[in-house]
Design a protein around this motif. Structure first.
Motif, PDB file in Angstrom:
ATOM      1  N   TRP A  22      -7.767  -1.028  -2.185  1.00  0.00           N
ATOM      2  CA  TRP A  22      -6.671  -1.683  -1.476  1.00  0.00           C
ATOM      3  C   TRP A  22      -5.603  -0.661  -1.100  1.00  0.00           C
ATOM      4  N   ILE A  23      -4.928  -0.920   0.012  1.00  0.00           N
ATOM      5  CA  ILE A  23      -3.752  -0.161   0.415  1.00  0.00           C
ATOM      6  C   ILE A  23      -2.619  -1.149   0.640  1.00  0.00           C
ATOM      7  N   ALA A  24      -1.497  -0.938  -0.046  1.00  0.00           N
ATOM      8  CA  ALA A  24      -0.299  -1.751   0.173  1.00  0.00           C
ATOM      9  C   ALA A  24       0.749  -0.871   0.826  1.00  0.00           C
ATOM     10  N   GLY A  25       1.315  -1.343   1.929  1.00  0.00           N
ATOM     11  CA  GLY A  25       2.382  -0.619   2.602  1.00  0.00           C
ATOM     12  C   GLY A  25       3.598  -1.504   2.754  1.00  0.00           C
ATOM     13  N   LEU A  26       4.760  -0.990   2.378  1.00  0.00           N
ATOM     14  CA  LEU A  26       5.971  -1.803   2.467  1.00  0.00           C
ATOM     15  C   LEU A  26       7.197  -0.917   2.654  1.00  0.00           C
ATOM     16  N   GLY A  27       8.216  -1.514   3.247  1.00  0.00           N
ATOM     17  CA  GLY A  27       9.501  -0.850   3.390  1.00  0.00           C
ATOM     18  C   GLY A  27      10.539  -1.525   2.515  1.00  0.00           C
ATOM     19  N   THR A  28      11.663  -0.848   2.344  1.00  0.00           N
ATOM     20  CA  THR A  28      12.782  -1.411   1.588  1.00  0.00           C
ATOM     21  C   THR A  28      14.060  -1.209   2.385  1.00  0.00           C
ATOM     22  N   THR A  29      15.072  -2.009   2.059  1.00  0.00           N
ATOM     23  CA  THR A  29      16.330  -1.940   2.800  1.00  0.00           C
ATOM     24  C   THR A  29      17.086  -0.640   2.545  1.00  0.00           C
ATOM     25  N   SER A  30      16.677   0.138   1.544  1.00  0.00           N
ATOM     26  CA  SER A  30      17.279   1.456   1.322  1.00  0.00           C
ATOM     27  C   SER A  30      16.778   2.480   2.333  1.00  0.00           C
ATOM     28  N   GLY A  31      15.694   2.136   3.058  1.00  0.00           N
ATOM     29  CA  GLY A  31      15.071   3.080   3.967  1.00  0.00           C
ATOM     30  C   GLY A  31      13.867   3.790   3.381  1.00  0.00           C
ATOM     31  N   THR A  32      13.628   3.626   2.096  1.00  0.00           N
ATOM     32  CA  THR A  32      12.441   4.204   1.460  1.00  0.00           C
ATOM     33  C   THR A  32      11.226   3.357   1.791  1.00  0.00           C
ATOM     34  N   ARG A  33      10.127   4.015   2.158  1.00  0.00           N
ATOM     35  CA  ARG A  33       8.870   3.322   2.443  1.00  0.00           C
ATOM     36  C   ARG A  33       7.809   3.788   1.460  1.00  0.00           C
ATOM     37  N   LEU A  34       6.951   2.876   1.033  1.00  0.00           N
ATOM     38  CA  LEU A  34       5.976   3.141  -0.023  1.00  0.00           C
ATOM     39  C   LEU A  34       4.590   2.716   0.415  1.00  0.00           C
ATOM     40  N   VAL A  35       3.600   3.544   0.081  1.00  0.00           N
ATOM     41  CA  VAL A  35       2.200   3.209   0.346  1.00  0.00           C
ATOM     42  C   VAL A  35       1.423   3.412  -0.946  1.00  0.00           C
ATOM     43  N   LEU A  36       0.877   2.327  -1.460  1.00  0.00           N
ATOM     44  CA  LEU A  36       0.068   2.357  -2.674  1.00  0.00           C
ATOM     45  C   LEU A  36      -1.403   2.352  -2.302  1.00  0.00           C
ATOM     46  N   GLY A  37      -2.171   3.266  -2.877  1.00  0.00           N
ATOM     47  CA  GLY A  37      -3.621   3.227  -2.792  1.00  0.00           C
ATOM     48  C   GLY A  37      -4.190   2.899  -4.154  1.00  0.00           C
ATOM     49  N   HIS A  38      -4.954   1.833  -4.235  1.00  0.00           N
ATOM     50  CA  HIS A  38      -5.558   1.408  -5.510  1.00  0.00           C
ATOM     51  C   HIS A  38      -7.060   1.409  -5.309  1.00  0.00           C
ATOM     52  N   TRP A  39      -7.767   2.325  -5.982  1.00  0.00           N
ATOM     53  CA  TRP A  39      -9.180   2.597  -5.712  1.00  0.00           C
ATOM     54  C   TRP A  39     -10.026   2.411  -6.963  1.00  0.00           C
ATOM     55  N   PRO A  40     -10.500   1.203  -7.229  1.00  0.00           N
ATOM     56  CA  PRO A  40     -11.398   1.000  -8.371  1.00  0.00           C
ATOM     57  C   PRO A  40     -12.693   1.797  -8.253  1.00  0.00           C
ATOM     58  N   THR A  41     -13.133   2.057  -7.005  1.00  0.00           N
ATOM     59  CA  THR A  41     -14.368   2.810  -6.778  1.00  0.00           C
ATOM     60  C   THR A  41     -14.065   3.993  -5.874  1.00  0.00           C
ATOM     61  N   SER A  42     -14.355   5.213  -6.363  1.00  0.00           N
ATOM     62  CA  SER A  42     -14.113   6.418  -5.575  1.00  0.00           C
ATOM     63  C   SER A  42     -14.942   7.560  -6.164  1.00  0.00           C
ATOM     64  N   PRO A  43     -15.036   8.688  -5.457  1.00  0.00           N
ATOM     65  CA  PRO A  43     -15.745   9.850  -6.024  1.00  0.00           C
ATOM     66  C   PRO A  43     -15.087  10.388  -7.291  1.00  0.00           C
ATOM     67  N   PHE A  44     -13.836   9.993  -7.548  1.00  0.00           N
ATOM     68  CA  PHE A  44     -13.109  10.448  -8.725  1.00  0.00           C
ATOM     69  C   PHE A  44     -13.037   9.379  -9.808  1.00  0.00           C
ATOM     70  N   GLY A  45     -13.819   8.313  -9.671  1.00  0.00           N
ATOM     71  CA  GLY A  45     -13.670   7.170 -10.551  1.00  0.00           C
ATOM     72  C   GLY A  45     -12.509   6.309 -10.077  1.00  0.00           C
ATOM     73  N   GLY A  46     -12.133   5.345 -10.893  1.00  0.00           N
ATOM     74  CA  GLY A  46     -11.019   4.492 -10.523  1.00  0.00           C
ATOM     75  C   GLY A  46      -9.685   5.214 -10.679  1.00  0.00           C
ATOM     76  N   PHE A  47      -8.824   5.108  -9.675  1.00  0.00           N
ATOM     77  CA  PHE A  47      -7.485   5.691  -9.778  1.00  0.00           C
ATOM     78  C   PHE A  47      -6.577   5.024  -8.754  1.00  0.00           C
ATOM     79  N   SER A  48      -5.284   5.238  -8.925  1.00  0.00           N
ATOM     80  CA  SER A  48      -4.280   4.765  -7.972  1.00  0.00           C
ATOM     81  C   SER A  48      -3.310   5.888  -7.679  1.00  0.00           C
ATOM     82  N   ASP A  49      -2.759   5.886  -6.476  1.00  0.00           N
ATOM     83  CA  ASP A  49      -1.742   6.866  -6.108  1.00  0.00           C
ATOM     84  C   ASP A  49      -0.684   6.189  -5.256  1.00  0.00           C
ATOM     85  N   VAL A  50       0.489   6.804  -5.190  1.00  0.00           N
ATOM     86  CA  VAL A  50       1.586   6.254  -4.400  1.00  0.00           C
ATOM     87  C   VAL A  50       2.141   7.356  -3.513  1.00  0.00           C
TER      88      VAL A  50
END
Length: 219
Positions: A22-50
Motif C-alpha cells: 500500500w501507498i498512503a499519500g497525504l498533506g497537512t495544513t502545516s505544509g508538510t506532505r507524507l508518503v507511507l509505503g507499507h510492503w508486506p511482500t518485497s525483495p527485502f521481506g516485509g517493511f515500511s518506509d516514510v
C-alpha cells in the motif's frame, strides 16, 4: 546517516523487483506532505518506509534498515536519509504509523468510491503486469494527476499497478514533536520521483515493479 545519501548498492537493478502493498499519500495544513509505503511482500521481506517533504521542500526518507534505505534512496531523490524503526498497525477504519521518535502518524479511512471499486474489479495478476500501466497511465494522469509508469533514479523504470483506492478522511501527525496540523490536499506535489501521489489524500493498494531501463521490454 542524517544528511547523507546511503551508498553501497549497485545502480543496476537485478530485476524485475516486485513490491506488493500500500501507498498512503497525504498533506497537512502545516505544509508538510507524507508518503507511507507499507510492503508486506518485497525483495527485502516485509517493511515500511516514510517519505516526508517539509514546507521548505526538504525531502527526508525514514527507512527501517540500511539495506532498504540504500535501495529506496537509489530509486528516489532525498536531501536526507535516516534509518529508524518504522512500525505500522493496519485497521479497517484507520492506520497508525510510528517512525522511531521522529514521527507519529494516525489517519482515518473512508469508504471506497467508484475508482476504488473499478480498481478492485481488475484481476490482480493483470494489474501487477507492467504492460497494464500503459492502459491505466492516461486515466491516472487525467483523473488524479499521477503517473503509473516512468523513469526513476539510477537508470531504473517503475510501474505502479493500482488495485484499490480509499480516501483518507482525517489525520493526526507529529514530526519531531511538532503538530503538523489537520488533513490537507497534497499540494504542491511531492518531488521524490517521477510521479506524485493523488492530490486528494488517499490509500492505494498497489503492486510496484522496478526494472533496469535496459530490461524494459517496451524499450
Amino acid at each position: 546517516m542524517a544528511g547523507v545519501r546511503p551508498l553501497g548498492l549497485p545502480a543496476a537493478v537485478p530485476g524485475p523487483l516486485r513490491f506488493d502493498g500500500w501507498i498512503a499519500g497525504l498533506g497537512t495544513t502545516s505544509g508538510t506532505r507524507l508518503v507511507l509505503g507499507h510492503w508486506p511482500t518485497s525483495p527485502f521481506g516485509g517493511f515500511s518506509d516514510v517519505m516526508v517533504e517539509r514546507p521548505d521542500g526538504h525531502r527526508l526518507l525514514l527507512a527501517p534498515t540500511p539495506e532498504t534505505a540504500r535501495f529506496v534512496a537509489r530509486t528516489y531523490v532525498f536531501d536526507e536519509v535516516r534509518v529508524v524503526p518504522v512500525r505500522v498497525r493496519v485497521g479497517e477504519d484507520g492506520w497508525a504509523v510510528d517512525a522511531g521518535a521522529l514521527l507519529r502518524l494516525r489517519f482515518a479511512l473512508g469508504r471506497r468510491g467508484l475508482t476504488g471499486l473499478l480498481l478492485r474489479a481488475v484481476p490482480g495478476a493483470l494489474a501487477a503486469r507492467p504492460a497494464w500501466t500503459a492502459v491505466t497511465d492516461p486515466a491516472a494522469r487525467l483523473l488524479m494527476g499521477v503517473r503509473t509508469r516512468g523513469s526513476a533514479v539510477g537508470d531504473r523504470r517503475e510501474f505502479y499497478g493500482a488495485r484499490d483506492l480509499r480516501p483518507v478522511t482525517a489525520v493526526t501527525a507529529r514530526f519531531e514533536g511538532r503538530d503538523l496540523g489537520m488533513l490537507a490536499t497534497v499540494v504542491p506535489p511531492v518531488r521524490f520521483g517521477f510521479g506524485s501521489t493523488p492530490r486528494r489524500p488517499s490509500l492505494v493498494r498497489v503492486t510496484t515493479t522496478v526494472l533496469a531501463a535496459s530490461e524494459d521490454p517496451e524499450r
